[in-house]
Design a protein around this motif. Structure first.
Motif, PDB file in Angstrom:
ATOM      1  N   TYR A  34       0.837  -1.200   0.000  1.00  0.00           N
ATOM      2  CA  TYR A  34       0.000   0.000   0.000  1.00  0.00           C
ATOM      3  C   TYR A  34       0.873   1.252   0.000  1.00  0.00           C
ATOM      4  CZ  TYR A  34      -3.742  -3.231   1.156  1.00  0.00           C
ATOM      5  OH  TYR A  34      -4.642  -4.256   1.118  1.00  0.00           O
ATOM      6  N   LYS A  35       0.970   1.878  -1.173  1.00  0.00           N
ATOM      7  CA  LYS A  35       1.810   3.071  -1.328  1.00  0.00           C
ATOM      8  C   LYS A  35       1.020   4.336  -1.650  1.00  0.00           C
ATOM      9  CE  LYS A  35       5.689   0.925  -0.766  1.00  0.00           C
ATOM     10  NZ  LYS A  35       6.345   1.041   0.512  1.00  0.00           N
ATOM     11  N   THR A  36      -0.261   4.169  -2.048  1.00  0.00           N
ATOM     12  CA  THR A  36      -1.094   5.329  -2.366  1.00  0.00           C
ATOM     13  C   THR A  36      -2.455   5.195  -1.683  1.00  0.00           C
ATOM     14  OG1 THR A  36      -1.930   4.288  -4.389  1.00  0.00           O
ATOM     15  CG2 THR A  36       0.016   5.698  -4.611  1.00  0.00           C
ATOM     16  N   TYR A  37      -3.085   6.330  -1.428  1.00  0.00           N
ATOM     17  CA  TYR A  37      -4.386   6.347  -0.750  1.00  0.00           C
ATOM     18  C   TYR A  37      -5.229   7.495  -1.285  1.00  0.00           C
ATOM     19  CZ  TYR A  37      -2.987  10.474   1.836  1.00  0.00           C
ATOM     20  OH  TYR A  37      -2.612  11.740   2.171  1.00  0.00           O
ATOM     21  N   ASN A  38      -6.489   7.458  -0.941  1.00  0.00           N
ATOM     22  CA  ASN A  38      -7.402   8.568  -1.193  1.00  0.00           C
ATOM     23  C   ASN A  38      -8.550   8.431  -0.204  1.00  0.00           C
ATOM     24  OD1 ASN A  38      -8.723  10.818  -2.261  1.00  0.00           O
ATOM     25  ND2 ASN A  38      -8.112  10.279  -4.354  1.00  0.00           N
ATOM     26  N   TYR A  39      -9.457   9.393  -0.213  1.00  0.00           N
ATOM     27  CA  TYR A  39     -10.606   9.383   0.685  1.00  0.00           C
ATOM     28  C   TYR A  39     -11.854   9.040  -0.119  1.00  0.00           C
ATOM     29  CZ  TYR A  39      -7.270  12.053   3.418  1.00  0.00           C
ATOM     30  OH  TYR A  39      -6.146  12.454   4.075  1.00  0.00           O
ATOM     31  N   TYR A  40     -12.816   8.434   0.541  1.00  0.00           N
ATOM     32  CA  TYR A  40     -14.101   8.200  -0.114  1.00  0.00           C
ATOM     33  C   TYR A  40     -14.737   9.539  -0.443  1.00  0.00           C
ATOM     34  CZ  TYR A  40     -14.100   3.190   0.826  1.00  0.00           C
ATOM     35  OH  TYR A  40     -13.803   1.860   0.828  1.00  0.00           O
ATOM     36  N   THR A  41     -15.281   9.659  -1.645  1.00  0.00           N
ATOM     37  CA  THR A  41     -15.876  10.935  -2.056  1.00  0.00           C
ATOM     38  C   THR A  41     -17.158  11.245  -1.292  1.00  0.00           C
ATOM     39  OG1 THR A  41     -16.997   9.824  -3.869  1.00  0.00           O
ATOM     40  CG2 THR A  41     -14.909  10.900  -4.379  1.00  0.00           C
ATOM     41  N   MET A  63       0.907  11.110   6.267  1.00  0.00           N
ATOM     42  CA  MET A  63       1.058  10.027   5.294  1.00  0.00           C
ATOM     43  C   MET A  63       2.219  10.325   4.339  1.00  0.00           C
ATOM     44  SD  MET A  63      -1.093   7.665   6.038  1.00  0.00           S
ATOM     45  CE  MET A  63      -1.945   6.692   4.811  1.00  0.00           C
ATOM     46  N   THR A  64       2.373  11.582   3.932  1.00  0.00           N
ATOM     47  CA  THR A  64       3.503  11.961   3.088  1.00  0.00           C
ATOM     48  C   THR A  64       4.813  11.692   3.819  1.00  0.00           C
ATOM     49  OG1 THR A  64       2.191  13.648   1.974  1.00  0.00           O
ATOM     50  CG2 THR A  64       4.569  13.883   1.830  1.00  0.00           C
ATOM     51  N   TYR A  65       4.851  12.013   5.101  1.00  0.00           N
ATOM     52  CA  TYR A  65       6.035  11.752   5.921  1.00  0.00           C
ATOM     53  C   TYR A  65       6.353  10.260   5.952  1.00  0.00           C
ATOM     54  CZ  TYR A  65       9.004  11.436  10.050  1.00  0.00           C
ATOM     55  OH  TYR A  65      10.032  11.156  10.919  1.00  0.00           O
ATOM     56  N   LYS A  66       5.329   9.415   5.937  1.00  0.00           N
ATOM     57  CA  LYS A  66       5.519   7.962   5.961  1.00  0.00           C
ATOM     58  C   LYS A  66       5.819   7.391   4.572  1.00  0.00           C
ATOM     59  CE  LYS A  66       2.771   6.737   9.992  1.00  0.00           C
ATOM     60  NZ  LYS A  66       3.610   5.739  10.609  1.00  0.00           N
ATOM     61  N   GLY A  67       5.804   8.239   3.533  1.00  0.00           N
ATOM     62  CA  GLY A  67       6.105   7.777   2.185  1.00  0.00           C
ATOM     63  C   GLY A  67       4.905   7.221   1.446  1.00  0.00           C
ATOM     64  N   ILE A  68       3.709   7.556   1.896  1.00  0.00           N
ATOM     65  CA  ILE A  68       2.472   7.107   1.251  1.00  0.00           C
ATOM     66  C   ILE A  68       1.813   8.351   0.656  1.00  0.00           C
ATOM     67  CG2 ILE A  68       0.271   5.936   1.604  1.00  0.00           C
ATOM     68  CD1 ILE A  68       1.575   4.701   4.153  1.00  0.00           C
ATOM     69  N   SER A  69       1.501   8.288  -0.638  1.00  0.00           N
ATOM     70  CA  SER A  69       1.030   9.501  -1.308  1.00  0.00           C
ATOM     71  C   SER A  69      -0.443   9.423  -1.697  1.00  0.00           C
ATOM     72  CB  SER A  69       1.888   9.782  -2.546  1.00  0.00           C
ATOM     73  OG  SER A  69       1.867   8.680  -3.422  1.00  0.00           O
ATOM     74  N   LEU A  70      -1.029  10.594  -1.816  1.00  0.00           N
ATOM     75  CA  LEU A  70      -2.412  10.760  -2.248  1.00  0.00           C
ATOM     76  C   LEU A  70      -2.455  10.536  -3.758  1.00  0.00           C
ATOM     77  CD1 LEU A  70      -5.209  11.697  -1.154  1.00  0.00           C
ATOM     78  CD2 LEU A  70      -4.538  14.002  -1.783  1.00  0.00           C
ATOM     79  N   ALA A  71      -3.434   9.752  -4.245  1.00  0.00           N
ATOM     80  CA  ALA A  71      -3.496   9.438  -5.675  1.00  0.00           C
ATOM     81  C   ALA A  71      -4.941   9.344  -6.143  1.00  0.00           C
ATOM     82  CB  ALA A  71      -2.776   8.123  -5.949  1.00  0.00           C
ATOM     83  N   GLU A  72      -5.143   9.571  -7.432  1.00  0.00           N
ATOM     84  CA  GLU A  72      -6.476   9.447  -8.023  1.00  0.00           C
ATOM     85  C   GLU A  72      -6.932   7.985  -8.068  1.00  0.00           C
ATOM     86  OE1 GLU A  72      -8.808  11.736  -8.996  1.00  0.00           O
ATOM     87  OE2 GLU A  72      -7.463  13.144  -8.009  1.00  0.00           O
ATOM     88  N   LYS A  73      -6.013   7.071  -8.369  1.00  0.00           N
ATOM     89  CA  LYS A  73      -6.309   5.631  -8.384  1.00  0.00           C
ATOM     90  C   LYS A  73      -5.468   4.982  -7.285  1.00  0.00           C
ATOM     91  CE  LYS A  73      -7.771   5.445 -13.105  1.00  0.00           C
ATOM     92  NZ  LYS A  73      -7.989   4.606 -14.232  1.00  0.00           N
TER      93      LYS A  73
END
Length: 172
Positions: A34-41, A63-73
């Protein structure tokens, strides 16, 4: 003067109220995938619009500090729910009457509540893998809060909650 000292001491104790967090996760999950995340719309946090923005900004930063980034998919989605409730009354004054002598005794004690009970907020953070259609990590935080606190204090409290919650992600 003594009343003022006791009032200031009680304010310090209440403002430093602990943030309690319980974690749960699926033991079979490979958290390294798990390297990317997003929120439920359609997420309804139950917070005000400004507090929701503060919360999401704090999560994004951590999350950015932990190396996990916000992404569209994303690899996973985050769902957040809150619930407010009255905390238990912890401060009481004891009044007692007692007597005894010649092997006879008795006593009465009464606890009288002081002040108002605390207002607490429970925030549930669900991390969901939509590809597998399953919840794989959850944190539930509980902390007192003051709905009338200024924006700076609200932001500090939300940042502290997110910091404490994300200490447990990924599990060790």
């Amino acid at each position: 003067m003594r009343f003022v000292k006791m009032f200031i001491l009680s304010l310090i104790i209440v403002s430093c109220a602990p943030i309690r967090v319980n974690y749960d996760f699926d033991k079979t999950t490979n958290f390294n995938s798990y390297k990317t995340y997003n929120y439920y719309t359609d997420m309804d946090t139950g917070l005000s619009e400004l507090d929701t923005k503060r919360l999401l900004d704090a999560i994004d930063s951590k999350m950015t500090y932990k190396g996990i980034s916000l992404a569209e998919k994303p690899d996973f989605f985050i769902d957040i729910k809150t619930k407010q409730f009255q905390g238990t009354q912890r401060q009481t004054v004891g009044v007692g009457i007692g007597g005894g002598g010649r092997n006879v005794g008795g006593g009465i004690s009464i606890g009288l509540p002081i002040g108002q009970s605390n207002l607490n907020r429970r925030i549930t953070f669900d991390f969901v893998d939509e590809n597998k259609k399953q919840l794989f990590w959850q944190a539930i935080s509980e902390a007192s809060f003051n709905p009338n606190s200024p924006p700076e204090n609200r932001e500090e409290r939300i940042n502290a909650i997110v910091e404490k919650v994300l200490e447990g992600y990924p599990p060790k």
